[in-house]
Design an enzyme around this catalytic site. Structure first.
Site, PDB file in Angstrom:
ATOM      1  CB  CYS A 262      -0.942   0.165   1.224  1.00 37.47           C
ATOM      2  SG  CYS A 262      -0.181   0.075   2.826  1.00 37.47           S
TER       3      CYS A 262
ATOM      4  NE  ARG B  39      -3.710   2.477   2.925  1.00 42.30           N
ATOM      5  CZ  ARG B  39      -3.782   3.610   1.827  1.00 42.30           C
ATOM      6  NH1 ARG B  39      -5.009   3.684   1.259  1.00 42.30           N
ATOM      7  NH2 ARG B  39      -2.494   4.066   1.575  1.00 42.30           N
TER       8      ARG B  39
END
Lengths: 287, 148
Positions: A245, A250
């Site tokens: 990410c 994430r």
């Protein structure tokens, strides 16, 4: 959401329900660990007996861009009163985003006695379960950690380059705007900036939060997840996979989903992610 | 015309510079506890989309009402129950920026967000809080342009 056991996950034991946690709040064999994006949440109220592991302060090396090393991890475990036998149950805000990040960092030291509370803070609060401000303290433990072993679950830039050249499977879990390069980063936010926008060539864009049900923050069941990752995006569970990410938080959520819920054979998280790739000289980028 | 930020906010920033991380967090939670959502006379649910702060993931809304010849009172709603940083920031803006001259409001630098929340603020959070500040400043600039 249905019972965890009935959702068809490859490894359902990595998840526990809010009911299970409520019944184990005083269990000395269990340590409840809160990890959030919002630094104000834990001090404003947390599960009774829960300790906080903060991504910025506890998990990152404070000098170089890296995670803590063995001595740091041992000190952290001693502080929160965890032994190698303790079952660590992670939960947090934003669909357990940072909880899965902390879970992933714990795997660098092989602490696989670890679970995630399905639904995280959101579900706990929606069910009207208790939150307290009192910060618990536990007797310090002597935790003997192995040396950090990055290779099984973590990818570095050279690993990504080799993977890319071999046509390996890549998952970009950022927003479509970040993936397309339309949005780089906030002008006032140099810490997470990148000089170039776009994505690693060949990466599929599957925003991380699609794996969670926004209504209560729980993970979607295996059939729904297969629909997204396999049927819609064409990922193969047998192929080596790297997820990334912007800074690797994430994508640790997606790493957790692919590894434990869908049973992908070999998934690594590239925590250098776009803040490294988008600043590297002479690496391929696609827009 | 250049202006300094509202003195009450400048004072708060000075005060925060002396706090360590734990003290700062305590301080911010006190603000969040004092957060008062927009009164019904200004807006009722469902709040209009055009008042929503686009970049804030805590579903924050901002309103302004005239308060004297050169000032506004700002009102806020934060619909995500876990949006505690957003609530604390809205309470800070209400207590230190509401009622200040419009030029002072427009002069608040974006890095005030980092001075208050620290550099370890995640980018998502930083973006949301900056979005709230920019919404307030947007109202102030618009009112100033109307020649109020």
């Amino acid at each position: 959401m249905s019972d965890i056991a009935s959702r068809g996950y490859a490894n359902p034991d990595v998840l526990v329900s809010t009911e299970w946690v409520a019944a184990h709040l005083d269990d000395p064999a269990v340590r409840i660990i809160e990890s959030n994006e919002d630094q104000l949440l834990y001090p404003s109220g947390h599960l009774p007996g829960a300790v906080q592991v903060d991504w910025a302060v506890d998990l990152n090396d404070q000098l170089r861009r890296d995670y803590l090393r063995r001595d740091g991890f041992e000190a952290l475990m001693a502080r929160i009163g965890v032994t190698r036998e303790t079952v660590c149950v992670f939960y947090g805000d934003r669909n357990n985003w940072w909880a899965t990040y902390a879970y992933w960092v714990f795997q660098l030291f092989g602490h696989d006695n670890a679970r995630v509370m399905d639904g995280g803070r959101q579900k706990w609060e929606q069910e009207g379960r208790p939150l307290v401000r009192e910060v618990p303290s536990y007797a310090a433990t002597a935790y003997g950690a192995p040396e950090r072993d990055d290779a099984p679950v973590r990818a570095f830039r050279d690993d990504v380059l080799a993977h890319l050249e071999a046509g390996g499977q890549l998952v970009d879990v950022r927003s479509p705007q970040e993936y397309s390069g339309e949005r780089l980063h906030m002008p006032d936010f140099p810490n997470e900036g990148a000089l170039r926008g776009g994505h690693i060539p060949g990466a599929r864009n599957i925003p991380w939060a699609r794996a969670a049900d926004p209504a209560d923050g729980t993970f979607r069941d295996a059939a729904e997840l297969r629909d997204i990752y396999l049927n819609e995006q064409g990922l193969s569970p047998d192929a080596d996979t790297i997820a990334y990410c912007r800074i690797g938080e994430r994508s640790s959520h997606t790493w957790f989903v692919l590894t434990h819920l869908l049973g992908f054979a070999n998934v690594r998280n590239y925590d250098g992610s776009w803040t490294e790739w988008g600043n590297l000289v002479n690496v391929p980028i696609e827009k | 015309m250049s202006a300094a930020p509202p003195p009450a906010l400048a004072e708060l920033l000075e005060e925060m510079a002396f706090l360590d991380r734990a003290e700062r967090i305590e301080y911010l939670i006190e603000y969040a506890d004092r957060f008062v959502s927009v009164p019904e006379r200004i807006a009722a649910r469902p709040y209009p989309e055009e008042r929503r702060v686009k970049r804030c993931e805590s579903q924050a809304y901002v309103w302004a009402e005239d308060a004297g010849p050169d000032a506004q009172r700002y009102h806020f709603a934060v619909e995500n129950p876990q949006g505690i940083s957003a609530k604390s920031f809205c309470a800070i803006l209400d207590e230190t920026v509401s009622g200040a001259p419009l030029a002072q409001v427009a002069a608040i630098p974006g890095d005030a967000v980092f001075a208050i929340y620290g550099r370890e603020l995640s980018m998502g959070k930083g973006e949301g809080l900056l979005g709230i500040l920019e919404a307030v400043q947007g109202f102030a600039r618009e009112a100033a342009a109307r020649g109020r």
